[in-house]
Design an enzyme around this catalytic site. Sequence first.
Site, PDB file in Angstrom:
ATOM      1  CB  VAL A  14     -11.812   6.748  11.503  1.00  0.00           C
ATOM      2  CG1 VAL A  14     -11.807   6.603  13.013  1.00  0.00           C
ATOM      3  CG2 VAL A  14     -10.819   5.760  10.907  1.00  0.00           C
ATOM      4  CG  ASP A  35     -15.323  16.802   7.685  1.00  0.00           C
ATOM      5  OD1 ASP A  35     -14.947  15.648   7.936  1.00  0.00           O
ATOM      6  OD2 ASP A  35     -14.743  17.551   6.852  1.00  0.00           O
ATOM      7  CD  GLU A 169     -11.614   2.192  15.570  1.00  0.00           C
ATOM      8  OE1 GLU A 169     -12.107   2.750  16.542  1.00  0.00           O
ATOM      9  OE2 GLU A 169     -11.653   0.951  15.419  1.00  0.00           O
ATOM     10  CE  LYS A 224      -4.138   2.362  13.453  1.00  0.00           C
ATOM     11  NZ  LYS A 224      -5.081   1.370  12.975  1.00  0.00           N
ATOM     12  CB  CYS A 280      -3.719   3.427   7.197  1.00  0.00           C
ATOM     13  SG  CYS A 280      -5.045   4.607   7.506  1.00  0.00           S
ATOM     14  NE  ARG A 350      -8.932   7.146   1.939  1.00  0.00           N
ATOM     15  CZ  ARG A 350      -9.214   7.462   3.210  1.00  0.00           C
ATOM     16  NH1 ARG A 350      -8.807   8.596   3.718  1.00  0.00           N
ATOM     17  NH2 ARG A 350      -9.918   6.635   3.953  1.00  0.00           N
TER      18      ARG A 350
HETATM   19  P1  NAD Z   1     -10.743  10.777   6.062  1.00  0.00           P
HETATM   20  O1  NAD Z   1      -9.929  11.586   5.147  1.00  0.00           O
HETATM   21  O2  NAD Z   1     -11.760   9.843   5.506  1.00  0.00           O
HETATM   22  O3  NAD Z   1     -11.545  11.754   7.055  1.00  0.00           O
HETATM   23  C1  NAD Z   1     -10.953  12.787   7.755  1.00  0.00           C
HETATM   24  C2  NAD Z   1     -11.912  13.983   7.764  1.00  0.00           C
HETATM   25  O4  NAD Z   1     -11.394  14.991   8.604  1.00  0.00           O
HETATM   26  C3  NAD Z   1     -12.125  14.634   6.396  1.00  0.00           C
HETATM   27  O5  NAD Z   1     -13.498  14.580   6.045  1.00  0.00           O
HETATM   28  C4  NAD Z   1     -11.623  16.067   6.583  1.00  0.00           C
HETATM   29  O6  NAD Z   1     -12.380  17.026   5.866  1.00  0.00           O
HETATM   30  C5  NAD Z   1     -11.799  16.243   8.072  1.00  0.00           C
HETATM   31  N1  NAD Z   1     -10.986  17.321   8.648  1.00  0.00           N
HETATM   32  C6  NAD Z   1      -9.677  17.591   8.422  1.00  0.00           C
HETATM   33  N2  NAD Z   1      -9.307  18.651   9.166  1.00  0.00           N
HETATM   34  C7  NAD Z   1     -10.390  19.069   9.868  1.00  0.00           C
HETATM   35  C8  NAD Z   1     -10.621  20.097  10.813  1.00  0.00           C
HETATM   36  N3  NAD Z   1      -9.659  20.934  11.200  1.00  0.00           N
HETATM   37  N4  NAD Z   1     -11.867  20.240  11.321  1.00  0.00           N
HETATM   38  C9  NAD Z   1     -12.855  19.404  10.947  1.00  0.00           C
HETATM   39  N5  NAD Z   1     -12.691  18.396  10.060  1.00  0.00           N
HETATM   40  C10 NAD Z   1     -11.467  18.225   9.533  1.00  0.00           C
HETATM   41  O7  NAD Z   1      -9.745  10.006   7.014  1.00  0.00           O
HETATM   42  P2  NAD Z   1     -10.002   8.611   7.756  1.00  0.00           P
HETATM   43  O8  NAD Z   1      -9.787   7.489   6.833  1.00  0.00           O
HETATM   44  O9  NAD Z   1     -11.279   8.712   8.527  1.00  0.00           O
HETATM   45  O10 NAD Z   1      -8.758   8.596   8.763  1.00  0.00           O
HETATM   46  C11 NAD Z   1      -8.726   9.452   9.885  1.00  0.00           C
HETATM   47  C12 NAD Z   1      -7.602   8.987  10.791  1.00  0.00           C
HETATM   48  O11 NAD Z   1      -7.873   7.660  11.269  1.00  0.00           O
HETATM   49  C13 NAD Z   1      -6.223   8.893  10.127  1.00  0.00           C
HETATM   50  O12 NAD Z   1      -5.248   9.250  11.077  1.00  0.00           O
HETATM   51  C14 NAD Z   1      -6.076   7.425   9.779  1.00  0.00           C
HETATM   52  O13 NAD Z   1      -4.727   7.030   9.754  1.00  0.00           O
HETATM   53  C15 NAD Z   1      -6.795   6.775  10.945  1.00  0.00           C
HETATM   54  N6  NAD Z   1      -7.385   5.458  10.659  1.00  0.00           N
HETATM   55  C16 NAD Z   1      -8.020   5.223   9.476  1.00  0.00           C
HETATM   56  C17 NAD Z   1      -8.624   3.990   9.244  1.00  0.00           C
HETATM   57  C18 NAD Z   1      -9.339   3.693   7.958  1.00  0.00           C
HETATM   58  O14 NAD Z   1      -9.716   2.543   7.764  1.00  0.00           O
HETATM   59  N7  NAD Z   1      -9.555   4.641   7.078  1.00  0.00           N
HETATM   60  C19 NAD Z   1      -8.581   3.017  10.247  1.00  0.00           C
HETATM   61  C20 NAD Z   1      -7.940   3.300  11.444  1.00  0.00           C
HETATM   62  C21 NAD Z   1      -7.346   4.532  11.645  1.00  0.00           C
HETATM   63  C1  UGA Z   2      -5.864  -1.708   7.908  1.00  0.00           C
HETATM   64  C2  UGA Z   2      -5.802  -2.565   9.177  1.00  0.00           C
HETATM   65  O1  UGA Z   2      -6.242  -3.890   8.880  1.00  0.00           O
HETATM   66  C3  UGA Z   2      -6.687  -1.971  10.279  1.00  0.00           C
HETATM   67  O2  UGA Z   2      -6.536  -2.712  11.484  1.00  0.00           O
HETATM   68  C4  UGA Z   2      -6.273  -0.517  10.522  1.00  0.00           C
HETATM   69  O3  UGA Z   2      -7.129   0.068  11.488  1.00  0.00           O
HETATM   70  C5  UGA Z   2      -6.357   0.254   9.222  1.00  0.00           C
HETATM   71  O4  UGA Z   2      -5.519  -0.366   8.218  1.00  0.00           O
HETATM   72  C6  UGA Z   2      -5.881   1.667   9.335  1.00  0.00           C
HETATM   73  O5  UGA Z   2      -5.162   2.006  10.248  1.00  0.00           O
HETATM   74  O6  UGA Z   2      -6.242   2.389   8.416  1.00  0.00           O
HETATM   75  P1  UGA Z   2      -7.535  -1.478   5.870  1.00  0.00           P
HETATM   76  O7  UGA Z   2      -6.420  -0.753   5.217  1.00  0.00           O
HETATM   77  O8  UGA Z   2      -8.870  -0.875   5.859  1.00  0.00           O
HETATM   78  O9  UGA Z   2      -7.183  -1.773   7.411  1.00  0.00           O
HETATM   79  O10 UGA Z   2      -7.691  -2.910   5.187  1.00  0.00           O
HETATM   80  P2  UGA Z   2      -6.881  -4.287   5.290  1.00  0.00           P
HETATM   81  O11 UGA Z   2      -7.862  -5.378   5.353  1.00  0.00           O
HETATM   82  O12 UGA Z   2      -5.852  -4.268   6.339  1.00  0.00           O
HETATM   83  O13 UGA Z   2      -6.194  -4.352   3.867  1.00  0.00           O
HETATM   84  C7  UGA Z   2      -5.132  -3.491   3.517  1.00  0.00           C
HETATM   85  C8  UGA Z   2      -4.558  -3.903   2.185  1.00  0.00           C
HETATM   86  O14 UGA Z   2      -3.867  -5.131   2.308  1.00  0.00           O
HETATM   87  C9  UGA Z   2      -5.608  -4.123   1.101  1.00  0.00           C
HETATM   88  O15 UGA Z   2      -5.124  -3.602  -0.110  1.00  0.00           O
HETATM   89  C10 UGA Z   2      -5.750  -5.626   1.033  1.00  0.00           C
HETATM   90  O16 UGA Z   2      -6.183  -6.091  -0.202  1.00  0.00           O
HETATM   91  C11 UGA Z   2      -4.335  -6.056   1.333  1.00  0.00           C
HETATM   92  N1  UGA Z   2      -4.252  -7.425   1.887  1.00  0.00           N
HETATM   93  C12 UGA Z   2      -4.813  -7.718   3.084  1.00  0.00           C
HETATM   94  C13 UGA Z   2      -3.563  -8.397   1.189  1.00  0.00           C
HETATM   95  O17 UGA Z   2      -3.025  -8.141   0.082  1.00  0.00           O
HETATM   96  N2  UGA Z   2      -3.466  -9.656   1.724  1.00  0.00           N
HETATM   97  C14 UGA Z   2      -4.023  -9.980   2.924  1.00  0.00           C
HETATM   98  O18 UGA Z   2      -3.892 -11.150   3.341  1.00  0.00           O
HETATM   99  C15 UGA Z   2      -4.716  -8.994   3.618  1.00  0.00           C
END
Ligand code: NAD
Ligand code: UGA
Length: 465
Positions: A14, A35, A169, A224, A280, A350
């Site tokens: 993110v 980070d 996000e 969210k 997530c 993941r």
């Molecule tokens: P991530 O693990 O990829 O990244 C998080 C980073 O934060 C890591 O690199 C870690 O080293 C760093 N970190 C942890 N503690 C720290 C600290 N004290 N100081 C500085 N850096 C630190 O995680 P992500 O996938 O980017 O997700 C972050 C958040 O966003 C989560 O809450 C997740 O639920 C949310 N989110 C993720 C997605 C997604 O698609 N991955 C989408 C929407 C929301």
């Molecule tokens: C999901 C949400 O779509 C985002 O809006 C949100 O921000 C994010 O989680 C988050 O909070 O981390 P993401 O996990 O990156 O995003 O990907 P998705 O496209 O939602 O897919 C999630 C899982 O569902 C995947 O394993 C995908 O293959 C599966 N999926 C998705 C299905 O099996 N069927 C579908 O029709 C859609």
Amino acid sequence: MDIKNICCIGAGYVGGPTMAIIAKYCPDIQINVVDINPDRISQWNASELKDLPIYEPGLKEIVEKCRGKNLHFSTEMKKNISAADLIFISVNTPTKTKGIGSGQAIDLKYVEASSREISKYSKGHTIVVEKSTLPVKTAQTIKAILDAAQKDKSNLENKKTFSVLSNPEFLAEGTAIKDLENPDRVLIGGDDDDAINDLVNIYSKWIEKDKVLRTDLWSSELSKLISNAFLAQRISSINTISALCEATGAKIKDVSLAVGMDRRIGRYFLNSGPGFGGSCFKKDISNLVYISNHYGLFDVAEYWQKVLDINTWQQKRFVELIVNNMFGTISSKKIAVLGFSFKANTNDTRESPAINICKKLIEEGAFLKIYDPKVKKSQIMKDLSSIEKDIDSKKWGYSNSIYSTFENADAALFLTEWGEFASLNWERISNIMRQPAWVFDTRSIVDINQVRGNGISIWQVGYGN
Ligand code: NAD
Ligand code: UGA
């Protein structure tokens, strides 16, 4: 306040892409992504753009344009926090693995650590923005930590003050850049109108103002979680129907289409598959279950728990189905596994359904040859080792090229919907697999007629034989 300097704590899936987009559209703002993980920061600073820690279509072009100009990646917390007018907290929020709420509650230790760093190093007035997905009411914790800094005696000279906002996000991996450039909505929760206006001014550089939704903090935090829960719920719903289609001879794609054409239902998130993966959905729904139980809403908790249970059930039933079709045993048989990431267009593994499914196939004694266009061998090794002790080259091998994956395989198992899997040369594959050969397609991605036409048996999710 005129925001000139932003710091983002957390350079992950993110933090990295989100800050890259702000940097692209706000050239006058200096953005520092920090980070605690020095390896991750050096990957973001890699001279070869192919070595960035995250694969997202369109990301490397933006990093190339902005890095070193107004986008910087660093491990220096103190300097970058103290220079910031606005700080995004974008750290990971994993499920607790020990103690109270283990397996369900969110471990807020990284959010708390970030808040403490902010309280220590910030100067003047700072807007603190929750970007991570957080349990409802987490802003209270962040505020409590920051309030303590405001009351500290040393604050008399520094005069630290804070505004806390929630700005979750909604990007999905694989389409992060597209989602960030053209989001359905930007959600901002808070009670400080000036701070909200400052954040809106940043987004309005590329997003229409009427897409911005302003709420109170708790509604924003909860929305969210609920958005993710509703998306996951649709996947579990359609996956239950895939089994019913297989039992009755109905076709899942036709059912999804027919149902989704109703505008009240909508056509998205109706693809059946091996269950949702990604960092997530599972964590956020587990948290929703935990919160519901916490407030004594046991029926609510049970309802959402079922969404998770169906996800596990779908994977279990796939493994049973593979074993049953292969004469009741896969011991010493070779299975080509196509795709390991949790979805296409990302290198993220993941909670990928592939991890659990591969583990169960290995337990049944199969040898797996795994191919994924973006996931590295070391990552697969790490994922398999995390669930299976003594994982070694007798149990699985990595394949660098798609066609060699099928050599002497008794079955091919498609787990990710990578585009290249849709147009394979099945005549060539049929010649190199061991006959009688099977294809198990958990994503309905391959051409069923091509496979059958070349003498290979096929099972596809949601299609009866
Ligand atoms: P991530 O693990 O990829 O990244 C998080 C980073 O934060 C890591 O690199 C870690 O080293 C760093 N970190 C942890 N503690 C720290 C600290 N004290 N100081 C500085 N850096 C630190 O995680 P992500 O996938 O980017 O997700 C972050 C958040 O966003 C989560 O809450 C997740 O639920 C949310 N989110 C993720 C997605 C997604 O698609 N991955 C989408 C929407 C929301
Ligand atoms: C999901 C949400 O779509 C985002 O809006 C949100 O921000 C994010 O989680 C988050 O909070 O981390 P993401 O996990 O990156 O995003 O990907 P998705 O496209 O939602 O897919 C999630 C899982 O569902 C995947 O394993 C995908 O293959 C599966 N999926 C998705 C299905 O099996 N069927 C579908 O029709 C859609």
